[in-house]
Write a protein that holds these residues in place. Structure first.
Motif, PDB file in Angstrom:
ATOM      1  N   GLN A 140       0.846  -1.198   0.000  1.00  0.00           N
ATOM      2  CA  GLN A 140       0.000   0.000   0.000  1.00  0.00           C
ATOM      3  C   GLN A 140       0.885   1.253   0.000  1.00  0.00           C
ATOM      4  O   GLN A 140       1.811   1.344   0.802  1.00  0.00           O
ATOM      5  CB  GLN A 140      -0.850  -0.034   1.274  1.00  0.00           C
ATOM      6  N   SER A 141       0.552   2.183  -0.882  1.00  0.00           N
ATOM      7  CA  SER A 141       1.387   3.370  -1.035  1.00  0.00           C
ATOM      8  C   SER A 141       0.995   4.462  -0.047  1.00  0.00           C
ATOM      9  O   SER A 141      -0.187   4.769   0.119  1.00  0.00           O
ATOM     10  CB  SER A 141       1.246   3.910  -2.465  1.00  0.00           C
ATOM     11  N   GLN A 142       2.002   5.061   0.565  1.00  0.00           N
ATOM     12  CA  GLN A 142       1.724   6.223   1.424  1.00  0.00           C
ATOM     13  C   GLN A 142       1.774   7.512   0.614  1.00  0.00           C
ATOM     14  O   GLN A 142       1.568   8.590   1.148  1.00  0.00           O
ATOM     15  CB  GLN A 142       2.732   6.281   2.577  1.00  0.00           C
ATOM     16  N   ARG A 143       2.084   7.375  -0.694  1.00  0.00           N
ATOM     17  CA  ARG A 143       2.029   8.558  -1.562  1.00  0.00           C
ATOM     18  C   ARG A 143       0.634   8.714  -2.136  1.00  0.00           C
ATOM     19  O   ARG A 143       0.072   9.801  -2.176  1.00  0.00           O
ATOM     20  CB  ARG A 143       2.999   8.399  -2.747  1.00  0.00           C
ATOM     21  N   TYR A 144       0.070   7.595  -2.615  1.00  0.00           N
ATOM     22  CA  TYR A 144      -1.197   7.691  -3.354  1.00  0.00           C
ATOM     23  C   TYR A 144      -2.422   7.541  -2.471  1.00  0.00           C
ATOM     24  O   TYR A 144      -3.500   7.988  -2.830  1.00  0.00           O
ATOM     25  CB  TYR A 144      -1.220   6.645  -4.475  1.00  0.00           C
ATOM     26  N   LEU A 184      -2.353  17.581   5.336  1.00  0.00           N
ATOM     27  CA  LEU A 184      -3.105  17.311   4.097  1.00  0.00           C
ATOM     28  C   LEU A 184      -4.098  18.437   3.850  1.00  0.00           C
ATOM     29  O   LEU A 184      -4.233  18.934   2.729  1.00  0.00           O
ATOM     30  CB  LEU A 184      -3.858  15.979   4.199  1.00  0.00           C
ATOM     31  N   GLY A 185      -4.793  18.839   4.943  1.00  0.00           N
ATOM     32  CA  GLY A 185      -5.793  19.915   4.848  1.00  0.00           C
ATOM     33  C   GLY A 185      -5.165  21.214   4.373  1.00  0.00           C
ATOM     34  O   GLY A 185      -5.819  22.029   3.720  1.00  0.00           O
ATOM     35  N   ALA A 186      -3.894  21.421   4.725  1.00  0.00           N
ATOM     36  CA  ALA A 186      -3.205  22.666   4.340  1.00  0.00           C
ATOM     37  C   ALA A 186      -2.591  22.567   2.950  1.00  0.00           C
ATOM     38  O   ALA A 186      -1.851  23.452   2.523  1.00  0.00           O
ATOM     39  CB  ALA A 186      -2.127  22.986   5.377  1.00  0.00           C
ATOM     40  N   GLY A 187      -2.856  21.446   2.274  1.00  0.00           N
ATOM     41  CA  GLY A 187      -2.376  21.305   0.893  1.00  0.00           C
ATOM     42  C   GLY A 187      -1.009  20.659   0.748  1.00  0.00           C
ATOM     43  O   GLY A 187      -0.443  20.608  -0.349  1.00  0.00           O
ATOM     44  N   ILE A 188      -0.434  20.194   1.865  1.00  0.00           N
ATOM     45  CA  ILE A 188       0.855  19.489   1.760  1.00  0.00           C
ATOM     46  C   ILE A 188       0.587  18.145   1.069  1.00  0.00           C
ATOM     47  O   ILE A 188      -0.351  17.434   1.454  1.00  0.00           O
ATOM     48  CB  ILE A 188       1.456  19.220   3.175  1.00  0.00           C
ATOM     49  N   PRO A 189       1.383  17.768   0.063  1.00  0.00           N
ATOM     50  CA  PRO A 189       1.113  16.487  -0.601  1.00  0.00           C
ATOM     51  C   PRO A 189       1.313  15.309   0.360  1.00  0.00           C
ATOM     52  O   PRO A 189       2.155  15.371   1.266  1.00  0.00           O
ATOM     53  CB  PRO A 189       2.135  16.436  -1.729  1.00  0.00           C
ATOM     54  N   ARG A 194       3.371  12.286   4.947  1.00  0.00           N
ATOM     55  CA  ARG A 194       3.624  10.960   5.539  1.00  0.00           C
ATOM     56  C   ARG A 194       4.925  10.905   6.331  1.00  0.00           C
ATOM     57  O   ARG A 194       5.145   9.968   7.083  1.00  0.00           O
ATOM     58  CB  ARG A 194       3.655   9.895   4.453  1.00  0.00           C
ATOM     59  N   PHE A 195       5.789  11.880   6.165  1.00  0.00           N
ATOM     60  CA  PHE A 195       7.058  11.854   6.905  1.00  0.00           C
ATOM     61  C   PHE A 195       6.827  11.850   8.420  1.00  0.00           C
ATOM     62  O   PHE A 195       7.716  11.478   9.179  1.00  0.00           O
ATOM     63  CB  PHE A 195       7.936  13.062   6.520  1.00  0.00           C
ATOM     64  N   VAL A 196       5.624  12.247   8.819  1.00  0.00           N
ATOM     65  CA  VAL A 196       5.341  12.315  10.254  1.00  0.00           C
ATOM     66  C   VAL A 196       4.797  10.986  10.802  1.00  0.00           C
ATOM     67  O   VAL A 196       4.672  10.806  12.003  1.00  0.00           O
ATOM     68  CB  VAL A 196       4.351  13.496  10.513  1.00  0.00           C
ATOM     69  N   PHE A 197       4.506  10.033   9.905  1.00  0.00           N
ATOM     70  CA  PHE A 197       3.952   8.750  10.363  1.00  0.00           C
ATOM     71  C   PHE A 197       4.930   8.006  11.277  1.00  0.00           C
ATOM     72  O   PHE A 197       6.124   7.918  10.963  1.00  0.00           O
ATOM     73  CB  PHE A 197       3.652   7.830   9.174  1.00  0.00           C
ATOM     74  N   PRO A 198       4.421   7.415  12.361  1.00  0.00           N
ATOM     75  CA  PRO A 198       5.308   6.596  13.199  1.00  0.00           C
ATOM     76  C   PRO A 198       5.478   5.187  12.619  1.00  0.00           C
ATOM     77  O   PRO A 198       4.679   4.754  11.777  1.00  0.00           O
ATOM     78  CB  PRO A 198       4.562   6.531  14.536  1.00  0.00           C
TER      79      PRO A 198
END
Ligand SMILES: Cc1cc2nc3c(=O)[nH]c(=O)nc-3n(C[C@H](O)[C@H](O)[C@H](O)COP(=O)(O)OP(=O)(O)OC[C@H]3O[C@@H](n4cnc5c(N)ncnc54)[C@H](O)[C@@H]3O)c2cc1C
Length: 302
Positions: A140-144, A184-189, A194-198
């Motif tokens: 599963q992609s954390q980009r898409y 995401l809400g602020a428009g960050i892709p 996802r860099f903040v995911f633990p």
């Protein structure tokens, strides 16, 4: 082999760095409790093949690969006889078991298993995809994928920790996921948010592996030295294989079982008793050889 995640480097501020701890004798560790006793919320489902296909074709295919080496018959004729039930199941299984035990692994590369793996942490998936030979992954992609409610894994030690520690863990993880949503809400892709995911974030994969690679991976990952979550995954995988073929499932075991001894450095104290550690096996052999020599004879080496 050390643990997959190296232990934290003690800092002067951390209690682990204290002289008292450093000087303390190493505690005999027990076998890590079987992770299967907890519902970790992860799943492994055998997507392909089903029991019918395994029974009808898998053993005949492997038998054909083994038998071709010792037969004048063409492989298609060997396969026809095997698949049509003209060859006794026991006979096929005996040959296959002997060939696997002799380490002639190419014969079992002809059959594959595809698993759907879901709800595992990124900590697990990072370990899983270290396997390179005879195995394919799609994850599963954390980009898409834009995660609306990303789920996370809660290790049992943290679940059982003090309420304060557990609350801080939850706060930290929830905070990270909350920040992800805000970004995401602020428009960050998504690929940057996802860099903040633990590491605790759950993920899904599809894994296809041939039987040789599956036996190899199971040998490492069913070992009690393996990390609890990946060990649990391979317990589920073994269960799935047993469901379609108890015969093939019987080859999925900690590596010490076919070896006859344990080769893990971390088990020199033999806290895991499944098989004796190789150091002790060699020491016992040396002792026996010494006694034999003292009695005027040499132990046979073959
Ligand atoms: C308990 C445990 C602790 C671990 N701790 C750590 C750790 O602290 N740090 C870390 O980085 N990793 C760690 N690992 C991962 C480990 O080092 C391997 O990367 C992982 O288990 C993949 O196994 P494999 O090397 O057998 O590879 P696989 O890809 O599963 O390959 C299967 C076999 O094919 C052969 N093979 C594959 N590729 C090659 C090649 N390029 N050349 C020659 N032969 C090849 C080898 O015989 C290999 O054993 C740990 C694994 C376990 C089980």
């Amino acid at each position: 082999m050390t643990a997959e995640t190296p232990p934290p480097v003690p800092t002067p501020a951390s209690p682990a760095a204290s002289d008292a701890t450093a000087a303390a004798p190493r505690e005999r560790t027990g076998i890590p409790r079987n992770p299967g006793r907890r519902d970790l919320g992860l799943r492994a489902t055998l997507l392909f093949p089903n029991r019918e296909i395994v029974e009808r074709y898998y053993v005949p295919v492997i038998y054909t690969a083994c038998r071709t080496c010792y037969s004048e018959l063409d492989p298609d004729e060997i396969f026809r006889r095997a698949a049509d039930g003209e060859i006794d199941q026991q006979k096929m299984q005996k040959l296959i078991a002997g060939v696997i035990e002799s380490g002639h692994g190419s014969t079992i590369e002809h059959v594959v298993f595809t698993f759907g793996i879901s709800g595992v942490s990124r900590t697990l998936s990072h370990q899983l995809v270290r396997h390179r030979a005879g195995v394919a992954f799609d994850q599963q992609s954390q980009r898409y994928v834009k995660f609306k409610g990303a789920a996370t894994m809660l290790p049992a030690t943290i679940e059982d920790a003090t309420p304060e520690l557990r609350a801080r863990y939850t706060e930290q993880v929830d905070g990270a996921l909350g920040l992800y949503g805000e970004m995401l809400g602020a428009g960050i892709p998504g690929e940057d948010a996802r860099f903040v995911f633990p590491n605790a974030t759950r993920t899904n994969l599809v894994m296809t592996t041939n039987l040789r690679a599956l036996i190899h991976m199971s040998g490492l990952r069913l070992c009690t030295m393996a990390q609890w979550e990946i060990r649990r995954l391979f317990q589920l995988i073994r269960h799935e294989i047993f469901n379609v073929s108890p015969f093939l499932g019987s080859f999925l075991a900690p590596k010490c079982v076919p070896l006859g001894y344990c080769d893990e450095m971390g088990n020199r104290d033999q806290h895991c008793p499944i098989r004796p550690h190789k150091d002790n096996v060699l020491a016992a052999w040396a002792e026996k050889a010494k006694s034999a020599r003292a009695a005027g004879r040499e132990l046979p080496v073959t």
